[in-house]
Motif scaffolding. Structure first.
Motif, short mmCIF file in Angstrom:
data_model
loop_
_atom_site.label_atom_id
_atom_site.label_comp_id
_atom_site.label_asym_id
_atom_site.label_seq_id
_atom_site.Cartn_x
_atom_site.Cartn_y
_atom_site.Cartn_z
N LEU A 226 0.86 -1.32 -0.30
CA LEU A 226 0.18 0.28 0.06
C LEU A 226 0.84 1.10 0.39
O LEU A 226 0.12 2.37 -0.58
CB LEU A 226 -0.45 -0.13 1.15
N GLY A 227 1.86 1.05 0.28
CA GLY A 227 2.71 2.45 0.40
C GLY A 227 3.66 2.23 -0.75
O GLY A 227 4.68 3.44 -0.83
N ALA A 228 2.85 1.68 -1.22
CA ALA A 228 4.01 1.37 -3.02
C ALA A 228 3.47 2.42 -4.01
O ALA A 228 2.69 2.86 -4.23
CB ALA A 228 5.18 0.28 -3.50
N ASN A 229 4.42 3.33 -5.39
CA ASN A 229 3.79 3.99 -6.05
C ASN A 229 3.34 2.86 -7.12
O ASN A 229 2.55 3.24 -7.97
CB ASN A 229 5.18 4.40 -6.80
N GLU A 230 4.73 2.17 -7.28
CA GLU A 230 3.57 0.72 -8.29
C GLU A 230 3.80 -0.48 -7.51
O GLU A 230 4.92 -1.17 -7.16
CB GLU A 230 4.06 0.84 -9.51
N ILE A 231 2.49 -1.86 -8.10
CA ILE A 231 2.57 -2.82 -7.48
C ILE A 231 2.91 -3.82 -8.41
O ILE A 231 2.39 -4.07 -9.42
CB ILE A 231 1.73 -3.40 -6.33
N VAL A 232 4.16 -4.26 -8.59
CA VAL A 232 4.10 -5.05 -9.67
C VAL A 232 3.80 -6.14 -9.20
O VAL A 232 4.88 -7.15 -8.80
CB VAL A 232 5.94 -5.14 -10.25
N MET A 233 3.08 -6.86 -10.39
CA MET A 233 2.37 -8.34 -9.72
C MET A 233 2.30 -9.06 -10.92
O MET A 233 1.88 -9.24 -11.94
CB MET A 233 0.79 -8.21 -8.78
N GLY A 234 3.77 -10.64 -10.31
CA GLY A 234 3.00 -11.60 -11.56
C GLY A 234 1.80 -12.51 -11.79
O GLY A 234 1.16 -11.86 -10.64
N LYS A 235 1.45 -13.13 -12.72
CA LYS A 235 0.74 -13.85 -12.82
C LYS A 235 0.07 -14.34 -11.49
O LYS A 235 -0.79 -14.60 -11.18
CB LYS A 235 0.74 -14.51 -13.91
N MET A 236 1.59 -15.30 -10.89
CA MET A 236 0.78 -16.04 -9.37
C MET A 236 1.24 -14.87 -7.90
O MET A 236 0.94 -15.31 -6.88
CB MET A 236 2.05 -16.85 -9.40
#
Length: 325
Positions: free
Chosen positions: A102-112
């Motif tokens: 929640l404190g990140a500018n972006e959350i880079v999430m993979g398929k898993m």
């Protein structure tokens, strides 16, 4: 080869994203699981001081959760070194891990990639005693208390003042009032912390979006082990980014290197690790960057006696130990 292989992948991610990559992995291996906790803050500070971060910092994270106060301190520390902070989520980032996101500018999430609810479970000296273990207390879920009161009002339509007093009195007779007070404090704490974390970047400027995110993560999932996919996280307007195929492959390969090195799929059996003095030392988590590596290490001893049906395992120490500095 573990460290060497991981460094190659870390360098590739760093080059691809023009960022400084720092890994924080709390293992969930059976019998020696680790958690997000305040003792990691100093270790991460030492890494940040050593690696001279670029303009962007990527925190590669894998965790089942932990202390809900640590994310606020951790994010403020990282933001001392950068104005653009991202989280890389190859797989699990539950509970306190979700708070970090929640404190990140972006959350880079993979398929898993998976996030989770941020509804805390609390324990203090006034919690009910565990009937199966008189020395232990039963943790109380903040949302379980709210759900009990909602059940009385919404399902059984007990809305008069007299009925609600009776319902609450019954609860207070089963659970110490000070334990219930602690539940309410943690309810307020988690919402306040989430709001402060979201306020650290532009998303926090939209109060309606912020309130919807907090309500969703604390109240609307109904199970603490609910798994939030990247599609679902995107729908509630979290700053989720999908990696391209190359980055996706790299962050998954890095996770698999940690999984292999920490043996996350194998239950820990102390007898497999003991030396001649019946002592053992095993890693349960890593904080890693290009120039340093720290291991959360369990140090213990096995006492074997012919009169014992099972050997007695004693953990002597558990702490972060620098392996490379």
């Amino acid at each position: 080869m573990g460290r060497e292989n991981r460094l190659k992948i870390i360098n590739q991610i760093s080059s691809l994203r023009n960022s400084t990559v720092l890994s924080y992995v709390t293992g969930d291996r059976k019998n020696i699981s680790t958690r997000i906790a305040p003792d990691a803050i100093k270790v991460i500070y030492q890494h940040l001081e050593k690696i001279s971060p670029k303009e962007k910092i990527d925190l590669f994270i894998y965790t089942r959760g932990g202390d809900v106060l640590t994310p606020w301190r951790l994010i403020n520390l990282i933001r001392e070194y950068t104005d653009h902070f991202s989280v890389l989520v190859p797989f699990r980032a539950y509970s306190a891990g979700t708070l970090i996101c929640l404190g990140a500018n972006e959350i880079v999430m993979g398929k898993m990639g998976e996030l989770g609810p941020i509804d805390p479970t609390v324990a203090n000296a006034f919690n009910p005693q565990n009937p199966n273990n008189p020395t232990a207390k039963i943790p109380i879920s903040v949302e379980d208390v709210s759900s009990y009161l909602n059940l009385a009002q919404e399902k059984f339509n007990l809305k008069s003042e007299e009925n609600l007093i009776t319902v609450f009195s019954h609860l207070a007779n089963k659970v110490h009032p000070l334990a219930l007070g602690n539940v309410h404090r943690n309810y307020l704490l988690i919402r306040s912390t989430a709001k402060k974390l979201l306020s650290l970047h532009p998303l926090g400027e939209d109060e309606v979006v912020v309130e919807n995110i907090i309500n969703y993560l604390t109240e609307k999932l109904y199970a603490h082990n609910y798994m939030i996919s990247r599609q679902e996280a995107n729908k509630i307007k979290l700053p989720v980014k999908y990696p391209n195929s190359k980055l996706e492959d790299l962050i998954w390969r890095l996770y698999e290197e940690y999984e292999r090195d920490l043996e996350l799929q194998r239950p820990f059996q102390p007898l497999e690790y003991t030396d001649e003095q019946n002592q053992f030392k095993v890693s349960g988590g890593y904080i890693e960057s290009k120039k340093a590596l720290d291991s959360f290490t369990f140090i213990g001893k096995i006492n074997q006696d012919k009169m014992m049906e099972e050997p007695e395992v004693n953990i002597i120490q558990q702490k972060w130990i620098p392996l490379i500095r």
